[in-house]
Design a protein around this motif. Structure first.
Motif, PDB file in Angstrom:
ATOM      1  N   ASP A   1       0.857  -1.177   0.000  1.00  0.00           N
ATOM      2  CA  ASP A   1       0.000   0.000   0.000  1.00  0.00           C
ATOM      3  C   ASP A   1       0.895   1.228   0.000  1.00  0.00           C
ATOM      4  OD1 ASP A   1      -3.091   0.854   1.701  1.00  0.00           O
ATOM      5  OD2 ASP A   1      -1.772   2.082   0.456  1.00  0.00           O
ATOM      6  N   LYS A   2       0.964   1.885  -1.164  1.00  0.00           N
ATOM      7  CA  LYS A   2       1.890   3.019  -1.291  1.00  0.00           C
ATOM      8  C   LYS A   2       1.467   4.187  -0.413  1.00  0.00           C
ATOM      9  CE  LYS A   2       4.518   4.904  -5.089  1.00  0.00           C
ATOM     10  NZ  LYS A   2       4.565   5.180  -6.505  1.00  0.00           N
ATOM     11  N   LYS A   3       0.167   4.268  -0.204  1.00  0.00           N
ATOM     12  CA  LYS A   3      -0.333   5.418   0.549  1.00  0.00           C
ATOM     13  C   LYS A   3       0.198   5.384   1.975  1.00  0.00           C
ATOM     14  CE  LYS A   3      -4.733   7.629   1.645  1.00  0.00           C
ATOM     15  NZ  LYS A   3      -6.203   7.451   1.662  1.00  0.00           N
ATOM     16  N   TYR A   4       0.178   4.164   2.564  1.00  0.00           N
ATOM     17  CA  TYR A   4       0.619   4.051   3.959  1.00  0.00           C
ATOM     18  C   TYR A   4       2.039   3.503   4.067  1.00  0.00           C
ATOM     19  CZ  TYR A   4      -4.238   4.964   5.034  1.00  0.00           C
ATOM     20  OH  TYR A   4      -5.477   5.559   5.112  1.00  0.00           O
ATOM     21  N   GLY A   5       2.549   3.102   2.946  1.00  0.00           N
ATOM     22  CA  GLY A   5       3.932   2.619   2.942  1.00  0.00           C
ATOM     23  C   GLY A   5       4.108   1.301   3.673  1.00  0.00           C
ATOM     24  N   GLU A   6       3.113   0.419   3.581  1.00  0.00           N
ATOM     25  CA  GLU A   6       3.260  -0.856   4.283  1.00  0.00           C
ATOM     26  C   GLU A   6       2.617  -1.962   3.472  1.00  0.00           C
ATOM     27  OE1 GLU A   6       1.247   0.019   7.908  1.00  0.00           O
ATOM     28  OE2 GLU A   6      -0.716  -0.253   7.026  1.00  0.00           O
TER      29      GLU A   6
ATOM     30  N   VAL B   1       0.165  -4.909   2.821  1.00  0.00           N
ATOM     31  CA  VAL B   1      -1.211  -5.171   3.234  1.00  0.00           C
ATOM     32  C   VAL B   1      -1.561  -6.614   2.887  1.00  0.00           C
ATOM     33  CG1 VAL B   1      -3.607  -4.555   2.766  1.00  0.00           C
ATOM     34  CG2 VAL B   1      -1.888  -2.769   2.953  1.00  0.00           C
TER      35      VAL B   1
ATOM     36  N   LYS C   1      -6.704  -1.781  -4.728  1.00  0.00           N
ATOM     37  CA  LYS C   1      -5.614  -1.333  -3.871  1.00  0.00           C
ATOM     38  C   LYS C   1      -4.270  -1.545  -4.561  1.00  0.00           C
ATOM     39  CE  LYS C   1      -6.558  -1.494   0.500  1.00  0.00           C
ATOM     40  NZ  LYS C   1      -6.855  -1.940   1.850  1.00  0.00           N
TER      41      LYS C   1
END
Lengths: 837, 384
Positions: free
Chosen positions: B278-283, B285, B301
């Protein structure tokens, strides 16, 4: 992008479909017919009534309004209605033709009456063009018939080009000629009519510019797709286009109304400046001649107020009328008054060609190089002879400062007897140059009365050597070689024989200077008239001959030139001079400044031409051939203009040449000593400049620079056009053509680097090129593209877009590679000459 | 437009000359009109800049090869109509290099809102980004123009298609003795959950008879217990670091592989997890997939993340927990292979479009080359 059945597919597989829909939230808008009716109303009524009011055609205005309204309403309704209703036009036009056929004679009679009315007004005569005589019909009826038929045609045409398919050019073409005819001859229609027309044109232009009719197809879709662009069709655009026409119409009406109110309430009148400009422009246009394009253009630009550039032309007889602007050319500041008329010389003409005054060729001066070397070494130039002769006298020194308004002034206007200065440069034997011709100063002896020199010269004249004898002797030969020269033409020979009686000579054969000059002057005054409007000299005639034998009218240039030529014929060395004249009357109280000095503003009407006579032992002395009586009255010339400006043309008050019976004591006791000028040897500037006219080198350089700029512009435009065309050729909707274009481009590129097909077959050449240009093509790229091109030109199947894209890509890549490897010159050649990259 | 400017300039010069040369007031009025007209055109153009607003909208997701409608809304608050205006629209797939644009020449009526609808479809899955690059408005005689820069854009996630996978899932590997999730299709021996109640069939176990129901219904009813299942499959989909035309096709193939595989497992009751970055949260998923809608959410996603992920490093602690690990990516490097080889117990399948030539199958490591044109065959090979 691939193209397949109008579906564009990008390289990343995104398809753009070919249909576009548009919806508008508020569908209520101005009904279509209102803007078009208003605009066509302006066009029809504006055209009809402009014509009627412009020429004051005698007719019943009520009937004109009736017919115009009737036809306008009918045709507007027809053209606004569905196309089936247009069938009504057939019977209407048939009725028109029947009426025309049956009433043809009456119609023709009416036409003649109207034509006569217009003809009489435009030709400003009372004679009518036609003489029709009919008793069976009243002239008013015939006139009305003709006008009604004409209004019918105008209405149907204007309604059609306005309502059905608005076209500015057609609307303008069918309405403008009616008023242009009158405007050209100075007739003006009623203001409201012409403003209706202007509103019509402007509104039609805005609708035309909307381009709403540009993209039309029979398909029912709202948009047309061309390439990657969608264009709204007329059915989508017309409401907005017409609304824009209405907005423009409203604005035009408001603007004209406000402007008219402003003009009428403020009582606007034109300034004198505008009136003067009108006069000057008219004069410049009337005097435009292709014989002297440069001068004509300069006069034209000066008439537009670009008069800080001076017209410098020494062509003779090119003006039919001399016009003065009344502007100050020179401002002279003097610390003392001058007692005599003082000539400020700027230009000297040595060689007369029959149509102009010119300078001797450089080669001629080289022939007398020794003479001029003597001048340079001794510091005794002919320009200073007169000063040298009078410098020992008890004359006062007057200091002067001159400034000119011209940015391109070439000459320093120096008076005779100016005190030589170290920083002078001498232009051969003619004039001097000092610093900037726009502002400079000098000193002069205030004894400017040289008249007596002439009548004493013949009586064993006292030789007033001021300079060395050797300088005078050396110069005399040059003078006789140049300043006795008369063109060897039949006209000159005839003049010489006709005026032989004027030339008085001693028994020795030497001319009696004063008597001869006086005879010439008197003859010129008696047989010729001074005027500023002598007319142009025909291009095939000699200037002097035409003046003396045929025209007998001229101004100072005519008299001075003729005087010089006749003097030369009589054996008296003479030359032509131009400049300005300051008179003692100029030193009135009002010109005196606070510091006690005098400021004189010499206007352009003080420009003058006179003659210089060479007197042995004295030097060049000014002589006036222009009759003095001609300058004692002011003349206002009538010119053929539309309005008369408030410009007074004043003649220059020129010096009166009169015999001075008593010379001042100081003059008669002038010593005839040979002065040594050893002291001046080091002080005088001995450089000899080139001619005061524009040097051919400068002209050539300017022409070369201008040509280079033009060529550069042309190359740049050509390059841009070629690039645009190439890009279009690569991105068209036809992938077959794109492939062929790309292949042709590749061939041209390969030819540039000397890889030519010559007699090879396509595939053979492809292999050959691939082998010989490994740095350009990787693998079999070129062979593949060749196959695509062959398929494109000879195959039956459609070329896949990817293939054509690959061909285009390869050609662009190859061009870039080839370009990078070239030298700067070859890069320039490749880009701007061959337009290959 | 330059031509129009030149022509108008000549017209103004002519009007000035006419004013100078013609003494009547008519020439003055014409001069005033010709001088004021461009001012009015300028005002009209400035009004366009202030009063015209635009927006673009579309649906957030669409399936590959189906047309998505995009709607451009243009609002004109001014009283001026604009018959000449050009809207430039730019669109691209964020995973590709190609940026395309097209123009719409459309009139803008006064005090109105208009909607222009067009369609885009994509052959590749990814994320379609469409924006209005600018709107150029011309005045009535094309003397001036105003460029309205719109910062409005919209995105549509293009979902992959799923392909049928030939083969069967090895249920033994996913059946479990313990677990909280029970199979919907198979019975088992876990008494905590009853799978089904059926009439007694000879051969059924006696201790499975439901005596209460039997008494009530006067016939023997037996209980069938449920079978707990647990998820021991992990499918990880990795995105490439750069975008490009070829990369797009590989991403498309990877996404379709993952979606098809996941669908297959769901049909075979193989609970599994899908993993992405998840690039938005950098983790990383992890999504538990129990039905088709979970797959859709995962794909959205995954594709929203864009390029530049490397999921193997993030999963280094997790892989060992799973009995089966599927790694799907456009390409796989030697270092990634080496990392994956460390997890000896886990059955690993690496499916990628670009596999190093040195890669060889081993006991617990299988390589499958994804060929977009033969995706079904590749899927079968993955399952086998």
């Amino acid at each position: 992008m691939k193209q397949n059945n109008n579906i564009y597919i990008s390289e990343d597989g995104i398809n753009l479909t070919d249909h576009l829909t548009m919806t508008v939230s508020r569908k209520k808008s101005i009904p279509r017919f209102i803007p078009m009716l208003l605009i066509s109303f302006c066009g029809v009524f504006g055209t009809v009534f402009s014509f009627i009011t412009m020429f004051d055609i005698p007719c019943s205005i009520g009937q004109i309004i009736y017919y115009t309204s009737l036809f306008y309403a009918a045709f507007s309704a027809i053209f606004l209605a569905p196309k089936k209703v247009w069938l009504l036009l057939l019977p209407i036009l048939s009725v028109y033709e029947i009426i025309l056929y049956r009433k043809w004679n009456d119609f023709l009679y009416g036409f003649m009456l109207v034509y006569n009315k217009i003809y009489v007004q435009l030709s400003k005569t009372h004679t009518e063009y036609f003489s029709p005589k009919r008793r069976d019909i009243m002239p008013s009826d015939a006139r009305m018939l003709f006008l009604a038929m004409a209004i019918f045609l105008i209405t149907v045409i204007l309604c059609y080009v306005t309502i059905t398919k608005p076209n500015f050019f057609m609307g303008f073409l069918f309405s403008f000629p009616f008023i242009e005819l009158g405007l050209y001859y100075g007739k003006v229609p009623a203001y409201w009519c012409i403003f209706l027309l202007i509103a019509y044109w402007v509104s039609l232009l805005s609708i035309h510019q909307s381009g709403y009719y540009k993209y039309y197809s029979k398909k029912k879709s709202s948009f047309i797709k061309k390439g990657n662009n969608f264009y709204a069709k007329p059915n989508i655009k017309f409401r907005t286009a017409e609304a824009s026409g209405l907005i423009v119409l409203q604005f035009t009406v408001v603007a004209i109304t406000v402007a008219s109110l402003y003009v009428s309430l403020s009582g606007f009148t034109r300034t004198d400046k505008v009136n003067t400009m009108r006069y000057n422009i008219s004069h410049a246009v009337n005097n435009f001649t292709f014989d002297d394009v440069q001068g004509s253009l300069e006069r034209l630009s000066a008439s537009f107020g670009l008069d800080s550039v001076k017209v410098t032309t020494h062509r003779l007889g090119q003006y039919s009328t001399l016009a003065y602007t009344g502007k100050t050319d020179l401002t002279i500041k003097l610390d003392k008054t001058l007692e005599n008329n003082t000539y400020f010389k700027g230009y000297v003409g040595s060689v007369y060609s029959g149509k102009s005054w010119e300078e001797p060729e450089e080669a001629f001066y080289k022939k007398y190089n020794d003479t001029f070397d003597l001048f340079r070494n001794s510091g005794e130039f002919p320009q200073n002879f007169l000063y040298d002769a009078f410098s020992a006298s008890d004359s006062n020194i007057v200091n002067a400062e001159i400034s000119t308004r011209y940015r391109n002034e070439k000459y320093n206007y120096t008076p005779y007897n100016a005190v030589p200065e170290e920083n002078w440069s001498y232009v051969y034997d003619t004039v001097v140059k000092k610093g900037s011709p726009q502002k400079y100063s000098f000193s002069l002896l205030d004894n400017q009365d040289f008249d007596y020199l002439f009548y004493t010269y013949d009586d064993n004249a006292q030789i007033l050597y001021g300079s060395s004898l050797s300088a005078h002797d050396a110069y005399s030969e040059f003078v006789r070689d140049v300043y006795l020269d008369v063109p060897d033409t039949d006209e000159m020979k005839k003049l010489k024989s006709d005026y032989q009686y004027l030339f008085k000579k001693y028994e020795s054969g030497d001319p009696v200077v004063y008597t001869t000059l006086a005879n010439i002057k008197n003859m010129l005054a008696e047989e010729n008239t001074y005027t500023l409007s002598p007319g142009k000299t025909p291009s095939d005639r000699d200037f002097v001959s035409y003046f003396l034998t045929e025209n007998h009218k001229g101004y100072c240039v005519h008299f001075a030139t003729s005087g010089v030529m006749l003097a030369r014929m009589a054996g008296i060395p003479a030359r032509y001079a131009e400049g300005y004249v300051v008179c003692p009357e100029d030193f009135s109280n009002k010109t005196k400044l606070e510091d006690g000095s005098y400021e004189i503003k010499l206007k352009d009407n003080r420009a003058h031409a006179w003659a210089e006579i060479y007197l042995e032992g004295i030097g060049w002395v000014p002589f006036e051939f222009t009759p003095s009586a001609a300058f004692n009255s002011q003349q206002i010339e009538n010119h053929n203009k539309t309005t008369r400006p408030n410009v007074n043309i004043t003649m220059p008050t020129l010096p009166q040449v009169s015999k001075k019976t008593t010379a001042s004591q100081t003059h008669t006791t002038v010593k005839s000593t040979i002065l040594s000028h050893a002291a001046n040897k080091n002080s005088s500037v001995s450089s000899v400049h080139s001619k005061s006219n524009i040097s051919p080198v400068y002209k050539l350089s300017a022409a070369a620079v201008f040509s280079i700029i033009l060529i550069a512009l042309f190359m740049l435009l050509r390059y841009k056009h070629a690039m645009k065309k190439r890009i279009k050729g690569f991105n068209s909707a036809n992938s077959r053509q794109n492939t062929i274009n790309a292949y042709k481009y590749l061939i041209r590129l390969l030819e540039f680097i000397d890889i030519k097909a010559e007699n090879m077959e396509y595939t053979e050449f492809a292999s050959y090129a691939t082998d010989n240009s490994r740095h350009l093509f990787s693998g079999d790229e070129f062979i593949t593209v060749t196959k695509y091109a062959l398929e494109a030109s000879m195959g039956r199947h459609e070329i896949p877009y990817e293939d054509s894209k690959a061909a285009v890509k390869l050609s662009m890549k190859t061009a870039e590679k080839i370009y990078e490897r070239q030298s700067p010159f070859k890069k320039f050649y490749m880009r701007y000459i061959l337009n290959l990259y | 437009m330059i031509r129009n400017k030149i022509i108008y300039f000549i017209l103004v010069i002519s009007a000035i000359l006419f004013f100078i040369l013609y003494a009547d007031n008519l020439s003055l009025l014409l001069l005033i009109l010709s001088a004021v007209f461009p001012v009015f055109m300028g005002i009209v153009t400035i009004a366009a800049r202030i009063c015209i607003k635009a927006d673009i909208t579309s649906s957030p997701a669409a399936v590959k090869d189906t047309e998505t409608q995009y709607k451009i809304t243009v609002r004109n608050k001014s009283i001026f109509p604009y018959p000449n205006s050009i809207i430039t629209v730019e669109y691209r797939n964020i995973f590709g290099d190609d940026v395309q644009e097209f123009r719409i020449s459309v009139p803008i009526p006064p005090r109105n809102t208009q909607c222009i609808t067009f369609g885009l479809s994509s052959n590749c899955c990814g994320k379609l980004s469409v924006k209005i690059k600018n709107i150029r408005i011309y005045d009535y005689i094309k003397l001036f123009s105003a460029k309205i820069r719109c910062r409005c854009q919209c995105s549509t996630t293009i979902l992959p298609q799923t392909f049928p996978v030939k083969g069967t899932a090895n249920n033994a590997a996913i059946m479990s003795d313990e677990g909280d999730v029970f199979s919907k299709y198979h019975s088992g021996d876990d008494p905590s959950e009853i799978f089904d109640l059926k009439n007694y069939v000879p051969g059924d176990k006696i201790n499975r008879i439901h005596w209460n129901l039997t008494m009530k219904q006067d016939e023997l009813i037996t209980k069938h217990y449920s079978q707990p299942v647990e998820s021991s499959i992990l499918i990880a989909v990795d995105m490439p670091e750069t975008s490009g035309k070829d990369v797009l096709r590989h991403i498309d193939a990877a996404a379709e592989t993952a979606a098809s595989l996941s669908s297959f497992f769901i049909e075979n009751e193989a609970l599994h997890k899908l993993c992405c970055f998840d690039k938005k949260y950098g983790e990383t998923v992890l999504c538990s997939i129990t039905d088709i809608s979970d797959i859709t959410a995962y794909i959205v996603k995954l594709l929203s993340g864009g390029c530049g992920n490397n999921i193997i490093s993030a999963l280094s602690d997790s892989i060992g927990k799973y009995s089966k690990f599927y790694y799907i990516a456009p390409s796989v490097s030697d270092s990634d292979i080496k990392k994956l080889s460390e997890y000896a117990d886990t059955e690993k399948t690496i499916a990628a479009a670009d596999i190093p030539e040195s890669a060889t199958d081993s006991e617990n490591l299988k390589f499958i080359k994804i060929e977009p044109e033969r995706l079904e065959t590749c899927l079968s090979q993955i399952i086998m």
